[in-house]
Write a protein that holds these residues in place. Structure first.
Motif, mmCIF file in Angstrom:
data_model
loop_
_atom_site.group_PDB
_atom_site.id
_atom_site.type_symbol
_atom_site.label_atom_id
_atom_site.label_comp_id
_atom_site.label_asym_id
_atom_site.label_seq_id
_atom_site.Cartn_x
_atom_site.Cartn_y
_atom_site.Cartn_z
ATOM 1 N N ASP A 195 0.845 -1.207 0.000
ATOM 2 C CA ASP A 195 0.000 0.000 0.000
ATOM 3 C C ASP A 195 0.877 1.254 0.000
ATOM 4 O O ASP A 195 1.672 1.469 0.930
ATOM 5 N N ILE A 196 0.715 2.081 -1.048
ATOM 6 C CA ILE A 196 1.522 3.319 -1.092
ATOM 7 C C ILE A 196 0.661 4.563 -0.820
ATOM 8 O O ILE A 196 1.150 5.686 -0.939
ATOM 9 N N PHE A 197 -0.622 4.349 -0.455
ATOM 10 C CA PHE A 197 -1.499 5.521 -0.295
ATOM 11 C C PHE A 197 -1.105 6.407 0.891
ATOM 12 O O PHE A 197 -1.431 7.581 0.921
ATOM 13 N N HIS A 198 -0.398 5.834 1.862
ATOM 14 C CA HIS A 198 0.055 6.643 3.004
ATOM 15 C C HIS A 198 1.565 6.858 2.963
ATOM 16 O O HIS A 198 2.121 7.512 3.841
ATOM 17 N N ALA A 199 2.184 6.274 1.945
ATOM 18 C CA ALA A 199 3.643 6.385 1.856
ATOM 19 C C ALA A 199 4.037 7.784 1.380
ATOM 20 O O ALA A 199 3.259 8.485 0.720
ATOM 21 N N GLU A 200 5.259 8.153 1.745
ATOM 22 C CA GLU A 200 5.794 9.443 1.318
ATOM 23 C C GLU A 200 7.122 9.233 0.601
ATOM 24 O O GLU A 200 7.926 8.410 1.016
ATOM 25 N N GLU A 303 -11.292 2.568 -1.081
ATOM 26 C CA GLU A 303 -11.940 1.395 -1.666
ATOM 27 C C GLU A 303 -10.921 0.449 -2.330
ATOM 28 O O GLU A 303 -10.998 -0.780 -2.178
ATOM 29 N N PHE A 304 -9.976 1.052 -3.044
ATOM 30 C CA PHE A 304 -8.929 0.285 -3.737
ATOM 31 C C PHE A 304 -8.186 -0.609 -2.730
ATOM 32 O O PHE A 304 -7.960 -1.795 -2.967
ATOM 33 N N SER A 305 -7.821 -0.013 -1.593
ATOM 34 C CA SER A 305 -7.069 -0.753 -0.578
ATOM 35 C C SER A 305 -7.966 -1.769 0.131
ATOM 36 O O SER A 305 -7.543 -2.909 0.392
#
Ligand code: NAI
Ligand code: OAA
Length: 329
Positions: A195-200, A303-305
């Motif tokens: 999951d890269i949605f919270h990655a920086e 939703e994706f995650s």
């Protein structure tokens, strides 16, 4: 100051991961350059001689931190006083073997090892399961060790985490050191969800920077999740040095702590966070400090995650049912 050596037990010590792992432990990379270690190697009887050979090589390195090596084919001996237990040895899948057969064969390994940890390990024992299927093997060992706090049993998804770091760094033309807060969710299998949605990346949100859902779904996620198979295809043997490296990273981070503002991924018993059924050993984003870990809370799951986390967790639930059916829990 003289420190008491830490007892580190490694199972499957004569295997290919064992060969890449033991020298790094003995050199101080697992626990720190200030921590002396005693190694306890567990192998099956026919592999004891090969383990002896590895021990001879360890002697020949004259590692200043290495304070002894013991080799045994008896889990009750190998786990005696263990502070850190790395469960690497497992039964690989062979031709004609069904998933249930694999789980049953590994139950025969991880149940007695869990019991031996319960009865003989040190009070502060920390367990990392590397041998596949790692999450469910960790569950089997944990169930056989009711006197050890459940959270001490963990499964390795750090290799997946490291693989994802490099893939994301390549895509964004960044360095891995610029990336923080990446997460592997779920099972160490092809259903895992990086999951890269919270990655920086360099302080910027990774998903926004990439801005390419097709790449995420069709390139990044399958590349990370199927990397083990790609390595086997390319090398003719499964990942060994990278797996050993990830095991070193996992324990080092657990013991020494995550960097400020960052987190890592560990397979740990769920407390019900993020809708993962309690008790399943599933990968989560965690911070660590003082030898303890905590699940990072409050992340928004889109939703994706959600779909992908749920799919991997469903697989873990099926594996739990299967080993329950075999009387292993
Ligand atoms: N979680 C992860 O990210 C990864 C997990 N793995 C898994 O790690 C495991 C080990 O991989 P390799 O070292 O390449 O395999 P390997 O086959 O080279 O070595 C395994 C060793 O375990 C020993 N062993 C078998 N049963 C044992 C028992 N009951 N007690 C002690 N030792 C025992 C064998 O004699 C052998 O020496 C495999 O299950 C592999 O699938 C591999 C890469 C990554
Ligand atoms: O795929 C395998 O057999 C080994 C493994 O777990 C990995 O490399 O992630």
């Amino acid at each position: 100051m003289t420190r008491t050596p830490v007892n580190v037990t490694v199972t499957g010590a004569a295997g290919q991961i064992g060969y890449a792992l033991l020298f790094r432990i003995a050199s101080g990379q697992l626990l720190g350059a200030d921590v002396p270690v005693r190694l306890r190697l567990l192998e099956i009887t026919p592999a004891l001689q090969a383990a002896e050979g590895t021990a001879m090589e360890l002697d020949d390195c004259a590692f200043p931190l290495l304070r002894g090596i013991e080799i045994s084919d008896d889990p009750n001996v190998a786990f005696d006083g263990a502070n850190v237990a790395l469960l690497v040895g497992a039964r690989p899948r062979t031709k004609g073997m069904e998933r249930g057969d694999l789980l049953e064969a590994n139950g025969g390994i991880f149940k007695p090892q869990g019991r031996a940890i319960n009865d003989h390990a040190a009070d502060d024992v920390k367990v990392l399961v590397v041998g596949n299927p790692a999450n469910t093997n960790a569950l089997i060992a944990q169930a056989a060790a009711p006197d050890v706090p459940a959270e001490r049993f963990t499964a390795m998804t750090r290799l997946d985490h490291n693989r994802a770091l490099t893939q994301l760094a390549k895509k964004t033309d960044a360095q891995v050191a610029d990336i923080r807060r990446l997460t592997i969710w779920g099972n160490h299998s092809a259903t895992q969800y990086p999951d890269i949605f919270h990655a920086e990346v360099g302080g910027k949100n990774a998903a926004q920077l990439v801005n390419d859902e097709k790449w995420l779904a069709e390139d990044f996620i399958p590349t990370v999740a199927k990397r083990g198979a790609a390595i086997i295809e390319a090398r003719g043997a499964s990942s060994a040095a990278s797996a050993a490296n990830a095991a070193v990273d996992h324990v080092h981070t657990w013991v020494r702590g995550t960097a400020d503002g960052d987190w890592t991924s560990m397979g740990i018993p769920s407390d019900g966070s993020y809708g993962v059924p309690e008790g399943l050993i599933s990968s989560f984003p965690v911070t660590t400090e003082g030898g303890r870990y905590e699940i990072v809370q409050g992340l928004e799951i889109n939703e994706f995650s959600r779909t992908r986390i749920d799919a991997s967790v469903a697989e873990l639930s099926e594996e739990r049912e299967a080993v329950r059916g075999l009387g292993l829990l």
